[in-house]
Design an enzyme around this catalytic site. Sequence first.
Site, PDB file in Angstrom:
ATOM      1  N   GLU A 210      57.557   5.747  38.115  1.00  0.00           N
ATOM      2  CA  GLU A 210      56.199   5.840  38.652  1.00  0.00           C
ATOM      3  C   GLU A 210      55.589   7.128  38.119  1.00  0.00           C
ATOM      4  O   GLU A 210      55.906   8.219  38.592  1.00  0.00           O
ATOM      5  CB  GLU A 210      56.235   5.838  40.184  1.00  0.00           C
ATOM      6  CG  GLU A 210      56.800   4.566  40.790  1.00  0.00           C
ATOM      7  CD  GLU A 210      55.926   3.350  40.546  1.00  0.00           C
ATOM      8  OE1 GLU A 210      54.761   3.519  40.133  1.00  0.00           O
ATOM      9  OE2 GLU A 210      56.403   2.218  40.756  1.00  0.00           O
ATOM     10  N   CYS A 244      48.614  10.963  42.226  1.00  0.00           N
ATOM     11  CA  CYS A 244      48.793  10.310  40.923  1.00  0.00           C
ATOM     12  C   CYS A 244      47.741   9.244  40.646  1.00  0.00           C
ATOM     13  O   CYS A 244      47.455   8.943  39.486  1.00  0.00           O
ATOM     14  CB  CYS A 244      50.197   9.713  40.817  1.00  0.00           C
ATOM     15  SG  CYS A 244      50.581   8.505  42.107  1.00  0.00           S
TER      16      CYS A 244
END
Length: 456
Positions: A210, A244
Amino acid sequence: MTAIQQIVESQRAFYSNGNTRDYQTRKATLEKLKKMLKKYEHDIYKALRTDLNKSEQETYTTELGFLYAEIDFTLKHLLDWMEPKKVNAPITHKGTKNYIVSEPYGVSLIISPWNYPLQLALAPAVGALAAGNCVVIKPSEHSSATSSLLARMIARTFDPSFITVVEGEKETNQELLRQRFDYIFFTGSTEVGKIVMRQASEHLTPVTLELGGKSPAIVDKDANINLAAKRIVWGKFTNAGQTCVAPDYIYVHDSVKFKLLKAMKKYIKSFYGKEPLQNSNYTRIINASHFDRIIGYLSDGTVLHGGNFDRQSLMIEPSILDKISWDDHVMQEEIFGPVLPVLSFTNVEEAVEMISKQEKPLALYYFGENNKTQEQVIQYLSFGGGSINDTIFHLANPHLPFGGVGNSGMGQYHGKSSFETFSHQKSILKQSTKFDVPFRYPGSKIGKAVIKRIMN
């Protein structure tokens, strides 16, 4: 053996003895995890205030509340997820029963970052434990208060042969990655993700990465400008931009640019006050190194709003940069901070073409009312996931898998996707012994003709 080798071997023995497999154990483990979070809730608020100056509201919304929802959703559906799934078979397999069994991988390693130090450590762990794995969690050393608390909470709640936290710096990560894990789940930067994948290849260990990237927010001429401004400001400056999937830059139609920027300034003041650096609930930057990196971007273009910072408190105002080009430093890497550059376009096809030339982002946000254009953006641009007329809210739906593509990562999690990520899908065919079909064996005179007829 090193201490880390001993941890891995202890967990492997625990797993091999079948201690994690049955439904009741998995259910009890998740319930115990939730009870642990409830018990230490006050300490969690304190730790996140220490690390990032997070308010209790933001901590609950983005960390604790998310985990409670993830655990509850998993408990509700776990029994169904664990059930073997029957599948159909062709006529050539008449008499067989075919199904898929979700099998845990074994001992899993979760390496988590500092920006959401509780949520991003435990959300993958929920899936790993639901799937029947043992878990080693390596939290970030940069969020030391939360990492230390996490280690204490887990140690006081679980057998370390089942779930444990390993604290340490870069050398600890390197030692962990030298071990033979059955699955590795990493959240962090693209550059470190490449190292993780390289190390995992030594043991052919499957990985989920990720990562991140420059996630755009496209604002078209027919967008609801007031709502777009409100939702972009919320998505970008939550956690001081250290998210993010935060909008990394705005790509706005020329005709609505002035109106959008005016509305964004209004919402920045509404959310964070006229002097955000004096707001006791405004999140700070994690450390001096990241602080210096982020303020370096303020020299690009023109600071249209904000631009002030306080080195002592490591706070940077929500800042908007205008007169930015694709060649500016701020457009070359993920910002991961409260600085938002703005570019403009004259038609959406131009925007789509320019974004398609960049690395594939983790998220993309489109603001506009035309359904056809919405579909064009979804179809022609590759990104991990995103929202139409909103930002980052797709993360809160456990039915939607979350993950990147290309440079922004691989693999998915959240909800059922977490369970599936940490499970090997084992295919099983159960053959009948009541009869046997002769034409598949060598020597059958009509075998070839029958097989051709069946398979054509």
